[in-house]
Motif scaffolding. Sequence first.
Motif, PDB file in Angstrom:
ATOM      1  N   MET A   1       0.846  -1.164   0.000  1.00 54.06           N
ATOM      2  CA  MET A   1       0.000   0.000   0.000  1.00 54.06           C
ATOM      3  C   MET A   1       0.901   1.240   0.000  1.00 54.06           C
ATOM      4  SD  MET A   1      -2.759   1.311   2.897  1.00 54.06           S
ATOM      5  CE  MET A   1      -2.705  -0.260   3.638  1.00 54.06           C
ATOM      6  N   LYS A   2       0.632   2.165  -0.919  1.00 51.79           N
ATOM      7  CA  LYS A   2       1.435   3.382  -1.021  1.00 51.79           C
ATOM      8  C   LYS A   2       1.048   4.392   0.044  1.00 51.79           C
ATOM      9  CE  LYS A   2       2.109   3.268  -6.015  1.00 51.79           C
ATOM     10  NZ  LYS A   2       1.853   3.980  -7.285  1.00 51.79           N
ATOM     11  N   VAL A   3       2.078   5.027   0.620  1.00 50.81           N
ATOM     12  CA  VAL A   3       1.885   6.171   1.507  1.00 50.81           C
ATOM     13  C   VAL A   3       2.802   7.286   1.011  1.00 50.81           C
ATOM     14  CG1 VAL A   3       1.175   4.883   3.555  1.00 50.81           C
ATOM     15  CG2 VAL A   3       3.586   5.352   3.190  1.00 50.81           C
ATOM     16  N   PHE A   4       2.307   8.500   1.080  1.00 52.84           N
ATOM     17  CA  PHE A   4       3.097   9.656   0.677  1.00 52.84           C
ATOM     18  C   PHE A   4       3.995  10.032   1.835  1.00 52.84           C
ATOM     19  CE2 PHE A   4       4.263  13.918  -0.324  1.00 52.84           C
ATOM     20  CZ  PHE A   4       4.200  14.025  -1.707  1.00 52.84           C
ATOM     21  N   LEU A   5       5.299  10.094   1.600  1.00 57.36           N
ATOM     22  CA  LEU A   5       6.257  10.469   2.628  1.00 57.36           C
ATOM     23  C   LEU A   5       6.783  11.850   2.293  1.00 57.36           C
ATOM     24  CD1 LEU A   5       7.988   9.910   5.123  1.00 57.36           C
ATOM     25  CD2 LEU A   5       9.583   8.668   3.638  1.00 57.36           C
ATOM     26  N   SER A   6       6.392  12.829   3.091  1.00 58.92           N
ATOM     27  CA  SER A   6       6.838  14.210   2.929  1.00 58.92           C
ATOM     28  C   SER A   6       8.123  14.383   3.717  1.00 58.92           C
ATOM     29  CB  SER A   6       5.757  15.168   3.438  1.00 58.92           C
ATOM     30  OG  SER A   6       6.208  16.497   3.418  1.00 58.92           O
ATOM     31  N   VAL A   7       9.223  14.593   3.002  1.00 57.57           N
ATOM     32  CA  VAL A   7      10.514  14.770   3.654  1.00 57.57           C
ATOM     33  C   VAL A   7      11.336  15.751   2.826  1.00 57.57           C
ATOM     34  CG1 VAL A   7      11.543  12.752   2.511  1.00 57.57           C
ATOM     35  CG2 VAL A   7      12.513  13.582   4.656  1.00 57.57           C
ATOM     36  N   GLY A   8      12.017  16.639   3.525  1.00 55.19           N
ATOM     37  CA  GLY A   8      12.855  17.620   2.830  1.00 55.19           C
ATOM     38  C   GLY A   8      14.186  17.033   2.419  1.00 55.19           C
ATOM     39  N   ARG A   9      15.007  17.872   1.862  1.00 57.63           N
ATOM     40  CA  ARG A   9      16.355  17.489   1.454  1.00 57.63           C
ATOM     41  C   ARG A   9      17.145  17.064   2.682  1.00 57.63           C
ATOM     42  NH1 ARG A   9      18.397  22.316   0.175  1.00 57.63           N
ATOM     43  NH2 ARG A   9      16.830  22.471  -1.439  1.00 57.63           N
ATOM     44  N   VAL A  10      17.828  15.945   2.575  1.00 57.78           N
ATOM     45  CA  VAL A  10      18.649  15.427   3.669  1.00 57.78           C
ATOM     46  C   VAL A  10      19.996  16.135   3.635  1.00 57.78           C
ATOM     47  CG1 VAL A  10      19.782  13.366   4.561  1.00 57.78           C
ATOM     48  CG2 VAL A  10      17.488  13.198   3.589  1.00 57.78           C
ATOM     49  N   SER A  11      20.433  16.666   4.796  1.00 63.87           N
ATOM     50  CA  SER A  11      21.695  17.398   4.794  1.00 63.87           C
ATOM     51  C   SER A  11      22.685  16.952   5.868  1.00 63.87           C
ATOM     52  CB  SER A  11      21.424  18.903   4.928  1.00 63.87           C
ATOM     53  OG  SER A  11      20.718  19.181   6.108  1.00 63.87           O
ATOM     54  N   THR A  12      22.291  15.999   6.728  1.00 64.48           N
ATOM     55  CA  THR A  12      23.225  15.503   7.747  1.00 64.48           C
ATOM     56  C   THR A  12      23.147  13.980   7.797  1.00 64.48           C
ATOM     57  OG1 THR A  12      21.670  15.466   9.603  1.00 64.48           O
ATOM     58  CG2 THR A  12      22.806  17.578   9.155  1.00 64.48           C
ATOM     59  N   PRO A  13      24.190  13.337   8.290  1.00 64.59           N
ATOM     60  CA  PRO A  13      24.130  11.881   8.450  1.00 64.59           C
ATOM     61  C   PRO A  13      22.982  11.437   9.368  1.00 64.59           C
ATOM     62  CG  PRO A  13      26.401  12.622   8.600  1.00 64.59           C
ATOM     63  CD  PRO A  13      25.537  13.859   8.592  1.00 64.59           C
ATOM     64  N   ALA A  14      22.721  12.172  10.434  1.00 60.41           N
ATOM     65  CA  ALA A  14      21.631  11.798  11.349  1.00 60.41           C
ATOM     66  C   ALA A  14      20.274  11.857  10.646  1.00 60.41           C
ATOM     67  CB  ALA A  14      21.637  12.703  12.578  1.00 60.41           C
ATOM     68  N   GLN A  15      20.057  12.860   9.820  1.00 57.85           N
ATOM     69  CA  GLN A  15      18.806  12.945   9.059  1.00 57.85           C
ATOM     70  C   GLN A  15      18.687  11.761   8.105  1.00 57.85           C
ATOM     71  OE1 GLN A  15      19.020  16.796   7.156  1.00 57.85           O
ATOM     72  NE2 GLN A  15      18.316  17.884   8.984  1.00 57.85           N
ATOM     73  N   ARG A  16      19.771  11.439   7.412  1.00 60.06           N
ATOM     74  CA  ARG A  16      19.762  10.319   6.464  1.00 60.06           C
ATOM     75  C   ARG A  16      19.449   9.007   7.185  1.00 60.06           C
ATOM     76  NH1 ARG A  16      20.898  10.213   1.727  1.00 60.06           N
ATOM     77  NH2 ARG A  16      22.307  11.984   1.663  1.00 60.06           N
ATOM     78  N   ARG A  38      12.689  11.648  -4.595  1.00 55.29           N
ATOM     79  CA  ARG A  38      13.457  10.583  -3.942  1.00 55.29           C
ATOM     80  C   ARG A  38      13.246   9.255  -4.646  1.00 55.29           C
ATOM     81  NH1 ARG A  38      16.528   9.641   0.317  1.00 55.29           N
ATOM     82  NH2 ARG A  38      16.277   7.706   1.482  1.00 55.29           N
ATOM     83  N   ASN A  39      11.995   8.878  -4.875  1.00 58.91           N
ATOM     84  CA  ASN A  39      11.715   7.643  -5.603  1.00 58.91           C
ATOM     85  C   ASN A  39      10.584   7.829  -6.622  1.00 58.91           C
ATOM     86  OD1 ASN A  39       9.445   7.625  -3.940  1.00 58.91           O
ATOM     87  ND2 ASN A  39      10.370   6.201  -2.507  1.00 58.91           N
ATOM     88  N   THR A  40      10.130   9.049  -6.761  1.00 59.10           N
ATOM     89  CA  THR A  40       9.141   9.422  -7.778  1.00 59.10           C
ATOM     90  C   THR A  40       9.633  10.719  -8.413  1.00 59.10           C
ATOM     91  OG1 THR A  40       7.359   8.449  -6.470  1.00 59.10           O
ATOM     92  CG2 THR A  40       6.727  10.003  -8.193  1.00 59.10           C
ATOM     93  N   PHE A  41       9.753  10.708  -9.730  1.00 53.13           N
ATOM     94  CA  PHE A  41      10.334  11.854 -10.421  1.00 53.13           C
ATOM     95  C   PHE A  41       9.384  12.346 -11.495  1.00 53.13           C
ATOM     96  CE2 PHE A  41      13.598   9.124  -8.754  1.00 53.13           C
ATOM     97  CZ  PHE A  41      14.379  10.015  -8.032  1.00 53.13           C
ATOM     98  N   THR A  42       9.488  13.631 -11.810  1.00 54.71           N
ATOM     99  CA  THR A  42       8.605  14.219 -12.803  1.00 54.71           C
ATOM    100  C   THR A  42       9.263  15.429 -13.444  1.00 54.71           C
ATOM    101  OG1 THR A  42       6.414  15.154 -13.187  1.00 54.71           O
ATOM    102  CG2 THR A  42       7.469  15.720 -11.101  1.00 54.71           C
ATOM    103  N   SER A  43       8.826  15.720 -14.647  1.00 56.21           N
ATOM    104  CA  SER A  43       9.222  16.978 -15.292  1.00 56.21           C
ATOM    105  C   SER A  43       8.047  17.948 -15.274  1.00 56.21           C
ATOM    106  CB  SER A  43       9.671  16.715 -16.734  1.00 56.21           C
ATOM    107  OG  SER A  43       8.600  16.147 -17.470  1.00 56.21           O
ATOM    108  N   GLN A  44       6.944  17.521 -14.644  1.00 54.25           N
ATOM    109  CA  GLN A  44       5.742  18.341 -14.538  1.00 54.25           C
ATOM    110  C   GLN A  44       5.881  19.341 -13.387  1.00 54.25           C
ATOM    111  OE1 GLN A  44       3.459  17.830 -16.977  1.00 54.25           O
ATOM    112  NE2 GLN A  44       4.933  16.290 -17.658  1.00 54.25           N
ATOM    113  N   GLN A  45       4.869  20.184 -13.253  1.00 54.55           N
ATOM    114  CA  GLN A  45       4.817  21.105 -12.123  1.00 54.55           C
ATOM    115  C   GLN A  45       4.749  20.288 -10.827  1.00 54.55           C
ATOM    116  OE1 GLN A  45       5.060  24.413 -12.011  1.00 54.55           O
ATOM    117  NE2 GLN A  45       5.435  24.405 -14.204  1.00 54.55           N
TER     118      GLN A  45
END
Length: 147
Positions: A1-16, A38-45
Motif C-alpha cells: 500500500m502506497k503512503v506519501f512520505l513528505s521529507v525535505g532534502r537530507v543534509s546531515t548523516p543523522a537525518q539520512r 526521492r523515488n518518484t520523479f517528474t518533469s511536470q509542475q
Amino acid sequence: MKVFLSVGRVSTPAQRQLLERLEQKLRNEGLDPRTIGRNTFTSQQPLDEIKRLMQECRGLIVLAFERTSVQGGLEARGLDRPPLEFGIRRYATPWHHIELAMASVLGLPTLVVVEEGLHEEGLLEDKYGWYVYRTPLRADSIDNDEF
C-alpha cells in the motif's frame, strides 16, 4: 500500500539515518513510501505531481527535520505591542505545510514526525486532527511503542 512520505532534502548523516530507518520500518509493515524527488520523479509542475501521487496513496507521513536555522529575530513587528524577540529558531521545509494541506483536502490519514526543537507553527502543530510525534534526531527513536 502506497503512503506519501513528505521529507525535505537530507543534509546531515543523522537525518539520512532516520529517514532510511523510517523507510525500512514502513516497508517492513507492508507500506510503500513514495516521495517526490526521492523515488518518484517528474518533469511536470511539482504541485500537479504531488496531487497525482497523493491520489494514489492511502495516507501521509511527514518527517520534519531542520532545514533552516535562524540565529535570532523579531516576531509580530509593527503591531501595537512590543515584538516578540527570539533567539535561535530551527525550521523545517515549507513544503510540509503544502503537502499537509493537500492531504487534508484529500482526506488522507496523517502522521507528523517532528524533530525535537523545531519551531512548530502552522500545520506542524498538533491541533489539526493528526498526531504529532516529537522525537530526537536518532534512527532508533522510531523503534518504540509510541511510534
